[in-house]
Design an enzyme around this catalytic site. Sequence first.
Site, PDB file in Angstrom:
ATOM      1  CG  ASP A  99      -3.348   1.015   7.996  1.00 54.61           C
ATOM      2  OD1 ASP A  99      -4.067   1.823   7.868  1.00 54.61           O
ATOM      3  OD2 ASP A  99      -3.140   0.039   7.370  1.00 54.61           O
ATOM      4  CD  GLN A 143      -9.231   7.351   5.966  1.00 59.27           C
ATOM      5  OE1 GLN A 143      -9.058   7.206   7.268  1.00 59.27           O
ATOM      6  NE2 GLN A 143     -10.154   6.712   5.287  1.00 59.27           N
ATOM      7  CG  ASP A 169       2.986  -6.227   8.070  1.00 59.51           C
ATOM      8  OD1 ASP A 169       2.404  -6.186   6.956  1.00 59.51           O
ATOM      9  OD2 ASP A 169       2.202  -6.482   9.166  1.00 59.51           O
ATOM     10  N   GLY A 174       0.887  -1.095   0.085  1.00 54.35           N
ATOM     11  CA  GLY A 174       0.194  -0.161   0.038  1.00 54.35           C
ATOM     12  C   GLY A 174       0.826   1.315   0.008  1.00 54.35           C
ATOM     13  NE  ARG A 211      -9.847  -4.336   5.495  1.00 61.04           N
ATOM     14  CZ  ARG A 211      -9.491  -3.754   4.572  1.00 61.04           C
ATOM     15  NH1 ARG A 211      -8.147  -3.658   4.317  1.00 61.04           N
ATOM     16  NH2 ARG A 211     -10.236  -3.206   3.333  1.00 61.04           N
ATOM     17  CB  THR A 240       1.773   1.511   6.345  1.00 65.38           C
ATOM     18  OG1 THR A 240       0.479   1.214   6.552  1.00 65.38           O
ATOM     19  CG2 THR A 240       2.773   1.205   7.633  1.00 65.38           C
ATOM     20  CG  ASP A 251      -0.222  -1.648  10.282  1.00 58.94           C
ATOM     21  OD1 ASP A 251       0.834  -1.034   9.881  1.00 58.94           O
ATOM     22  OD2 ASP A 251      -0.804  -2.575   9.857  1.00 58.94           O
ATOM     23  NE  ARG A 276      -0.984  -5.041  -1.119  1.00 56.20           N
ATOM     24  CZ  ARG A 276      -1.802  -3.903  -0.832  1.00 56.20           C
ATOM     25  NH1 ARG A 276      -2.818  -3.476  -1.789  1.00 56.20           N
ATOM     26  NH2 ARG A 276      -1.515  -3.248   0.158  1.00 56.20           N
TER      27      ARG A 276
HETATM   28  P1  ADP Z   1       2.244  -4.178   2.688  1.00 57.91           P
HETATM   29  O1  ADP Z   1       3.892  -4.215   2.573  1.00 57.91           O
HETATM   30  O2  ADP Z   1       1.707  -2.935   2.584  1.00 57.91           O
HETATM   31  O3  ADP Z   1       1.861  -5.041   3.812  1.00 57.91           O
HETATM   32  P2  ADP Z   1       1.308  -6.449   0.843  1.00 57.91           P
HETATM   33  O4  ADP Z   1       1.042  -7.439   2.310  1.00 57.91           O
HETATM   34  O5  ADP Z   1       0.408  -6.667  -0.074  1.00 57.91           O
HETATM   35  O6  ADP Z   1       1.809  -4.995   1.359  1.00 57.91           O
HETATM   36  O7  ADP Z   1       3.017  -7.136   0.668  1.00 57.91           O
HETATM   37  C1  ADP Z   1       3.314  -6.348  -0.388  1.00 57.91           C
HETATM   38  C2  ADP Z   1       4.036  -7.341  -1.240  1.00 57.91           C
HETATM   39  O8  ADP Z   1       5.084  -8.140  -0.551  1.00 57.91           O
HETATM   40  C3  ADP Z   1       3.212  -8.756  -1.686  1.00 57.91           C
HETATM   41  O9  ADP Z   1       2.608  -8.456  -3.021  1.00 57.91           O
HETATM   42  C4  ADP Z   1       4.373  -9.836  -2.174  1.00 57.91           C
HETATM   43  O10 ADP Z   1       4.955  -9.547  -3.479  1.00 57.91           O
HETATM   44  C5  ADP Z   1       5.453  -9.553  -1.058  1.00 57.91           C
HETATM   45  N1  ADP Z   1       5.198 -10.442   0.009  1.00 57.91           N
HETATM   46  C6  ADP Z   1       4.312 -10.466   1.183  1.00 57.91           C
HETATM   47  N2  ADP Z   1       4.317 -11.533   1.954  1.00 57.91           N
HETATM   48  C7  ADP Z   1       5.381 -12.253   1.298  1.00 57.91           C
HETATM   49  C8  ADP Z   1       5.638 -13.644   1.430  1.00 57.91           C
HETATM   50  N3  ADP Z   1       5.295 -14.358   2.863  1.00 57.91           N
HETATM   51  N4  ADP Z   1       6.790 -14.044   0.845  1.00 57.91           N
HETATM   52  C9  ADP Z   1       7.185 -13.289  -0.233  1.00 57.91           C
HETATM   53  N5  ADP Z   1       6.713 -12.228  -0.585  1.00 57.91           N
HETATM   54  C10 ADP Z   1       5.661 -11.589   0.197  1.00 57.91           C
END
Ligand code: ADP
Length: 328
Positions: free
Chosen positions: A132, A260, A107, A15, A176, A130, A134, A76
Site C-alpha cells: 500500500d 495484487q 504499521d 499482510g 483502503r 506492504t 502507506d 496475525r
Molecule cells: P500490518 O503489520 O500489515 O499492519 P496488522 O495490523 O494485522 O498488520 O498487525 C500484525 C500483527 O502485529 C497483529 O496481528 C498483532 O500480532 C501485532 N500488533 C498490531 N498492533 C498491535 C498492538 N497495538 N499491540 C501489540 N501487537 C500488535
Amino acid sequence: MKSTIKKIGVFTSGGDSPGMNAAIRSVVRTCAYMKIECVGIYRGYQGLIEGDFKPMDARSVNNIINKGGTILKSARCDEFRTPEGRATAHEKLKAEGIDGLVVIGGDGSFTGALIFNKEYNFPIMGIPGTIDNDIFGTTFTLGFDTALNTVVDAIDKIRDTASSHNRLFFVEVMGRDVGHIALNAGVGAGAEEILIPEEDRGLERLLESLKRSKKSGKSSSIVIVAEGDKSGKNVFELKEYVEEHLPIYDVRVSVLGHMQRGGSPSCYDRVLASRMGVKAVEALLEGKTSLMVGVRDNELILTPIEKAIKGHTKLDKELIRVSDIMTT
Ligand code: ADP
C-alpha cells in the site's frame, strides 16, 4: 564499539508483500557476513510466542530472491496484543539467546514491536513490507513497485477487451486509506479517471469526464477506483450510478483483489529489500533500536518507528496534476 548483539531473529508479520523474501535473504546473509547468528521466526508474532524458530545460514535463503510471499509465513496474532502473550514471547527469545529482532511488516507489526521494545528494552528494527505504500518515513515500501506493475499489466489486458467492445470498465484496486496504487497505476495505465480515498471530487465530475470522452470519440474507458474511495459508493454502486445517468455506456466491473499482493518481486523491490536488510542489521549492531529503514532520494534513512506509525504519507500532488492533464 563492539556490538553486544550476537543473534538476530527475523520475521514477517501482517499482510504479505512481494520483496519480503528478498529482505529475509538480505538479513540472513548480512548476519552471516558479520559472523553473527540468525534465526528465522515463523508466522510472525504467533511463531514468536510458540518458539517456532529455525536457525538460518547463508545457504538457507538460496533461490528465494525471486519469490513472492514469504518463506517464513505471516500471521496475525491477537495474543501478542496482551502483556501475557508478550511475556511468553520474551521468554522464548531469551531461551533461544536471540538479542535483536528485525520485523518486516506494516504499521500494525511495528506497533507491536515498539510496545515490546518499551516493555523489555529489547532491540528491534523495522523494514516496511506492504504493497500500500502507506508508511511514513519511506518513499517506497517493499512490494509497492511490484504491485504497481501487476496492476498496470492487468489494466492493459482489461483495456484490450474494453476497446474491442466499446466498454467502460471500473477497476477496483487495493488501498483502503491511501490511493498510492490507484494514482500511480492509473497514470501508468492511462486511466480515464482515478478515484482515491484522499479526495472526493464528486460524482458529477466523473459523469462530465465520461461525457466529454464519449464526445471526443474515445472508444473505451478505464476508471480506477481505490477500495476506500471517498465517493461513498463501492465499485458496483458506481457502475449502477453511471449506467443510470449515462445509459450510452455499457459498464463492467473488475475487482483485482489479492492478485495484487502476489507474484515475483520487481527488480526495484529486490534491490530495495537487499539494501534495507543490510541497513537493518548494521543499525542493530551499531546499538540502535526502534527505527525503521526507509528510502528517500534513493538514500537509505532511519526513522523512529514511533514517527513511522503516527505519520501520514501524502499523495504526490504533482502526480494528481499530471493525471488531470493526461485525461483531457
Ligand atoms: P500490518 O503489520 O500489515 O499492519 P496488522 O495490523 O494485522 O498488520 O498487525 C500484525 C500483527 O502485529 C497483529 O496481528 C498483532 O500480532 C501485532 N500488533 C498490531 N498492533 C498491535 C498492538 N497495538 N499491540 C501489540 N501487537 C500488535
